[in-house]
Design a protein around this motif. Structure first.
Motif, PDB file in Angstrom:
ATOM      1  N   ASN A  97       0.864  -1.178   0.000  1.00 27.91           N
ATOM      2  CA  ASN A  97       0.000   0.000   0.000  1.00 27.91           C
ATOM      3  C   ASN A  97       0.902   1.230   0.000  1.00 27.91           C
ATOM      4  N   PRO A  98       0.414   2.355  -0.537  1.00 25.06           N
ATOM      5  CA  PRO A  98       1.216   3.578  -0.437  1.00 25.06           C
ATOM      6  C   PRO A  98       1.588   3.858   1.024  1.00 25.06           C
ATOM      7  N   GLN A  99       2.842   4.198   1.235  1.00 20.86           N
ATOM      8  CA  GLN A  99       3.421   4.460   2.565  1.00 20.86           C
ATOM      9  C   GLN A  99       3.750   3.179   3.330  1.00 20.86           C
ATOM     10  N   GLN A 100       3.400   2.002   2.786  1.00 24.35           N
ATOM     11  CA  GLN A 100       3.772   0.764   3.484  1.00 24.35           C
ATOM     12  C   GLN A 100       5.198   0.389   3.111  1.00 24.35           C
ATOM     13  N   PRO A 101       6.059   0.106   4.067  1.00 24.11           N
ATOM     14  CA  PRO A 101       7.425  -0.291   3.727  1.00 24.11           C
ATOM     15  C   PRO A 101       7.417  -1.500   2.798  1.00 24.11           C
ATOM     16  N   GLU A 131      13.212   7.968   0.448  1.00 28.10           N
ATOM     17  CA  GLU A 131      14.526   7.309   0.471  1.00 28.10           C
ATOM     18  C   GLU A 131      14.446   5.906   1.073  1.00 28.10           C
ATOM     19  N   SER A 132      13.450   5.672   1.942  1.00 28.13           N
ATOM     20  CA  SER A 132      13.333   4.323   2.522  1.00 28.13           C
ATOM     21  C   SER A 132      12.955   3.301   1.452  1.00 28.13           C
ATOM     22  N   VAL A 133      12.231   3.756   0.428  1.00 30.47           N
ATOM     23  CA  VAL A 133      11.858   2.844  -0.673  1.00 30.47           C
ATOM     24  C   VAL A 133      13.118   2.460  -1.437  1.00 30.47           C
ATOM     25  N   ALA A 134      13.972   3.451  -1.659  1.00 30.01           N
ATOM     26  CA  ALA A 134      15.243   3.157  -2.351  1.00 30.01           C
ATOM     27  C   ALA A 134      16.047   2.125  -1.570  1.00 30.01           C
ATOM     28  N   ALA A 135      16.070   2.295  -0.248  1.00 33.19           N
ATOM     29  CA  ALA A 135      16.843   1.362   0.581  1.00 33.19           C
ATOM     30  C   ALA A 135      16.233  -0.030   0.546  1.00 33.19           C
ATOM     31  N   ASP A 163       4.431  10.053 -11.812  1.00 32.89           N
ATOM     32  CA  ASP A 163       5.634  10.180 -12.654  1.00 32.89           C
ATOM     33  C   ASP A 163       6.872  10.358 -11.786  1.00 32.89           C
ATOM     34  N   GLU A 164       6.715  11.068 -10.679  1.00 29.40           N
ATOM     35  CA  GLU A 164       7.867  11.298  -9.787  1.00 29.40           C
ATOM     36  C   GLU A 164       8.349   9.961  -9.208  1.00 29.40           C
ATOM     37  N   THR A 165       7.393   9.130  -8.756  1.00 28.80           N
ATOM     38  CA  THR A 165       7.765   7.813  -8.227  1.00 28.80           C
ATOM     39  C   THR A 165       8.422   6.969  -9.313  1.00 28.80           C
ATOM     40  N   TYR A 167      10.041   7.973 -11.913  1.00 31.86           N
ATOM     41  CA  TYR A 167      11.393   8.471 -12.193  1.00 31.86           C
ATOM     42  C   TYR A 167      12.394   7.916 -11.174  1.00 31.86           C
ATOM     43  N   HIS A 168      12.111   8.099  -9.911  1.00 35.18           N
ATOM     44  CA  HIS A 168      13.059   7.678  -8.871  1.00 35.18           C
ATOM     45  C   HIS A 168      13.238   6.163  -8.864  1.00 35.18           C
ATOM     46  N   SER A 169      12.141   5.452  -9.027  1.00 35.05           N
ATOM     47  CA  SER A 169      12.226   3.995  -8.982  1.00 35.05           C
ATOM     48  C   SER A 169      13.002   3.450 -10.173  1.00 35.05           C
ATOM     49  N   PHE A 170      12.784   4.042 -11.349  1.00 34.19           N
ATOM     50  CA  PHE A 170      13.525   3.585 -12.539  1.00 34.19           C
ATOM     51  C   PHE A 170      15.022   3.830 -12.372  1.00 34.19           C
ATOM     52  N   LYS A 171      15.368   4.974 -11.798  1.00 34.05           N
ATOM     53  CA  LYS A 171      16.783   5.288 -11.579  1.00 34.05           C
ATOM     54  C   LYS A 171      17.402   4.275 -10.627  1.00 34.05           C
ATOM     55  N   GLN A 172      16.674   3.974  -9.546  1.00 34.82           N
ATOM     56  CA  GLN A 172      17.216   3.056  -8.542  1.00 34.82           C
ATOM     57  C   GLN A 172      17.288   1.632  -9.105  1.00 34.82           C
TER      58      GLN A 172
END
Ligand code: URQ
Ligand code: ZN
Ligand code: ZN
Length: 479
Positions: A97-101, A131-135, A163-165, A167-172
């Motif tokens: 869910n959104p905001q769920q780790p 940033e926790s999603v990236a980790a 789109d922001e999510t 972008y970041h997720s594709f980069k990671q």
């Protein structure tokens, strides 16, 4: 426990040969003519039949919590049903869910999947960002064997990725050596069209396809391919359902972009007339996204599969029974989205693909097993009949026939989208981890016998200096 499959024709994606197959300790030990029968080995007579890699379904949702309910098929019944149709592995989805780790959701799904009879793996969805999603993505790749991250461009106010999510997720994902997968429908367009259609007083299932016309998929497919090209990450579009989206995939691939496409057995064979059925339940049972499409899209999708523009087939097996679908009795936007198919994919594709001449047996193996194994980096452990591979095998009787029906299927759902379809070509035996789990109609699935399959990351896309090391970029080699 050893098994000898004697007298069949082994079919791999790259060729076929008359050969016996000997399995022991869960692995294929030998493939060759006139193999000795080791003492104590169980023998399957495969004369006149094909011996192929077990099907891999790269898109299922067993017991998915979704739209206020939970899919009726669980990991045990769903993987067991897959065995009955020759599928020996699924790749399912962890959908936080959104905001769920992500790690929390991942542990939930791992627990649910413990009951699986067959092998399984997980794409993990990125539904929000910080940033926790990236980790967590890093942990999932480096410690849990996840090499694919899913993004829903649909389902606004639920699991839709902005789109922001994206972008970041594709980069990671690129930095981690993972591939990104996408449900490409413009969620904002769907949301606004749903409101317009309801305002016109259209509340029945016929409103569902009206709110998701082909261009809603085409726009999202084009946009997400451009995102992936700008960022440089390989992208896999799930359940491609339209000529529009297929065209964007073909152009991108022709330009050398690493873009992959998946097509559902249902979208190849069922058209949008199902939503005009006066029987509310029958129409609602077909509500899934993207919706079944006008007929011309099916021929385009078959051409996409035949030409190699689409590389894999799947089912998006996400079952809801009638009483669950009834949640949308007065409002089609509340009908839980999803249909089944994990048991029938191979038989319907053999019947309408191989028996019609659209696909050779080798191409059938490629699109039902080998290409998914390659794209998700578990080949040749999976998706190949060679010594050393996992002993996941389907013995295929090209002459066997049946009529598909909810009355006889093993799926835990009271509807079958292929109801009444006569198919020719069926699994006679299915072998998982070297054990016979289905034999001539008798299902021998064992609850909990399935394994979680780790999928290694592709080579790091960047060298130590963070530059894109062109020579070492190693992403799926499926052409
Ligand atoms: O969109 C998906 O793939 C999931 C939520 C299953 N439901 C569906 O309608 N395809
Ligand atoms: Zn989807
Ligand atoms: Zn899905």
């Amino acid at each position: 426990m050893s098994l000898l499959i004697r007298g069949g024709t082994v079919v791999n994606a790259d060729g076929r040969a008359r050969a016996d197959v000997y399995c022991a300790n869960g692995k294929i030990v030998a493939v060759g003519e006139n193999l000795e029968t080791p003492s104590g080995a169980e023998v399957i007579n495969a004369g006149g039949q094909y011996v192929m890699p077990g099907g891999i379904d790269p898109h299922t949702h067993m017991q998915l919590p979704f739209m206020g309910t939970v899919a009726s098929e669980d990991f045990y019944t769903g993987t067991a049903a897959g065995f009955a149709g020759g599928t020996t592995m699924i790749i399912d989805f962890v959908i936080p869910n959104p905001q769920q780790p992500l790690m929390e959701a991942y542990r939930d799904w791992r627990g649910w999947a413990e009951k699986s009879a067959g092998d399984y793996s997980f794409h993990v969805a990125v539904t929000w960002w910080d940033e926790s999603v990236a980790a967590d993505m890093k942990t999932l790749v480096e410690e849990e064997g996840v090499n694919s991250f899913k993004h829903f461009m649909a389902y606004k106010n639920a699991i839709m990725a902005t789109d922001e999510t994206i972008y970041h997720s594709f980069k990671q994902a690129l930095a981690l050596g993972a591939i990104v997968t996408v449900h490409a429908e413009n969620g904002e367009l769907v949301y606004q069209l749903q409101r317009e259609i309801l305002a016109q007083g259209i509340t029945g299932p016929e409103g569902h396809p009206l709110s998701r016309p082909p261009k809603v998929e085409g726009e999202a497919a084009h946009r997400v391919i451009k995102f992936a090209e700008v960022i440089g990450v390989p992208v896999y579009l799930v359940h491609v359902s339209t000529e529009d989206a297929l065209g964007h995939i073909m152009r991108a691939r022709a330009e050398g972009s690493r873009v992959f496409g998946e097509v559902l057995a249902g979208h190849l064979l069922i058209d949008d007339s199902v939503y005009r059925n006066p029987d509310w339940e029958a129409a609602a049972a077909h509500v899934m996204s993207p919706p079944f499409r006008p007929k011309e899209n099916q021929e385009a999708l078959w051409r996409g599969l035949q030409s190699g523009a689409l590389q894999t087939t799947a089912t998006d097996h996400c079952c809801f029974c009638y009483e669950q679908k009834a949640a949308g009795k007065d409002d089609f936007t509340q009908i839980p989205n999803g249909t089944g198919g994990v048991e029938d994919r191979l038989a319907v594709l053999w019947t309408h693909g191989v028996n019609t001449g659209r696909l050779t047996p080798e191409e059938f193996v490629a699109v039902t097993s080998t290409n998914a194994a390659k794209i998700f980096n578990i080949h040749p452990r999976k998706g190949a009949i060679i010594a050393g591979a996992d002993a996941d095998i389907v013995v295929w009787d090209p002459a066997a026939t049946k009529t598909i029906s909810k009355k006889t299927h093993h799926q835990n759902v009271d509807f079958n989208i292929f109801e009444g379809m006569n198919v020719t070509g069926l699994a006679s035996h299915t072998v998982s981890q070297g054990k016979l789990v289905y034999a001539n109609g008798e299902l021998r699935a064992e609850r909990g016998a399935g394994r979680y399959i780790k999928r290694p990351a592709f080579h790091p896309m960047f060298d130590a200096l963070g530059k894109r090391a062109a020579a070492t970029v190693n992403t799926p080699v499926v052409r």
